[in-house]
Design a protein around this motif. Structure first.
Motif: not given
Length: 227
Positions: A50-51, A53-55, A57, A78-79, A82-85
């Motif tokens: 998850v981390r 995927a966000t950091e 991108t 969560r992915i 969340g903000p991850a694309t």
């Protein structure tokens, strides 16, 4: 996708999430030999996936289901929320059917089977990176066979009152694992028209992709093992 030199194709950025280092190493090695896929990160837990995927991108997260702590289904959810694309593709074995269904509901774009040929895994990553759903008709039929015998959800998560009778027919065929070409043949329409119906269904039902349409068809009780 990452930018390359002028005129070069963009690379597909991938994060590998699996608690087995050997699995990650094997996937990383085969992806390193391609010109269009770059492994930009590795995770051994769902939390790390998850981390990253966000950091980072990435375009695709290849997600194992069974991991300590936060499992692959929870991480996928969560992915997706969340903000991850990134598009998530879950890794599974055929005795993981319960987990596969949960992952699809959580927002996975499809899944890869661990004993697939490596070239098929690479092809699957490319399909999902392009924004398509990785759910082969034969695999769809297997999932439906496994789950259609279970009690249907009392009230579908998405109302089907907005779709026409013809769109309902198409939804049943999508849920049964038919491709666009097979749907066109079954309904005596062109492939382009089948694609149009699919696009309308995605919009009306608020579905992300073909995979989610399969889930909707199952939850609404439109698909049974007898189909």
């Amino acid at each position: 996708m990452s930018e390359g030199p002028p005129g070069a194709a963009e690379s597909i950025r991938v994060v590998l999430a699996d608690d087995q280092p050997l699995v990650r190493a094997a996937l990383r090695m085969v992806m390193a030999e391609t010109s269009d896929i770059d492994v930009v990160g590795e995770a051994g837990t769902g939390e790390e996936a998850v981390r990253l995927a966000t950091e980072l991108t990435p375009d695709v997260v290849v997600m194992d289901i069974r991991m300590p702590g936060l499992n692959g289904i929870e991480a996928t959810e969560r992915i997706a929320a969340g903000p991850a694309t990134a598009h998530v593709v879950v890794l599974t074995t055929f005795d993981d059917d319960d987990y596969v269904y949960g992952a699809l509901r959580a927002g996975a774009a499809g899944f890869l089977v661990k004993d697939m040929a490596l070239e098929e895994i690479l092809a699957g990553v490319r399909v999902v990176a392009a924004g398509d759903a990785l759910l082969a008709p034969g695999v769809t039929r297997r999932l439906i066979k496994e789950f259609a015998g279970r009690p249907a959800t009392a009230s579908p998560s998405r109302p089907l009152t907005a779709i026409t009778d013809r769109e309902r027919e198409v939804l049943v065929l999508v849920g049964s694992g038919l491709s666009n070409a097979e749907i066109a043949e079954r309904l005596f329409i062109s492939v382009a028209t089948a694609k149009t119906y699919l696009t309308r269904l995605l919009a009306k039902l608020g579905a992300r992709d073909r995979v989610q349409l399969v889930v909707i068809a199952y939850e609404a009780g439109l698909v049974t093992a007898a189909r």
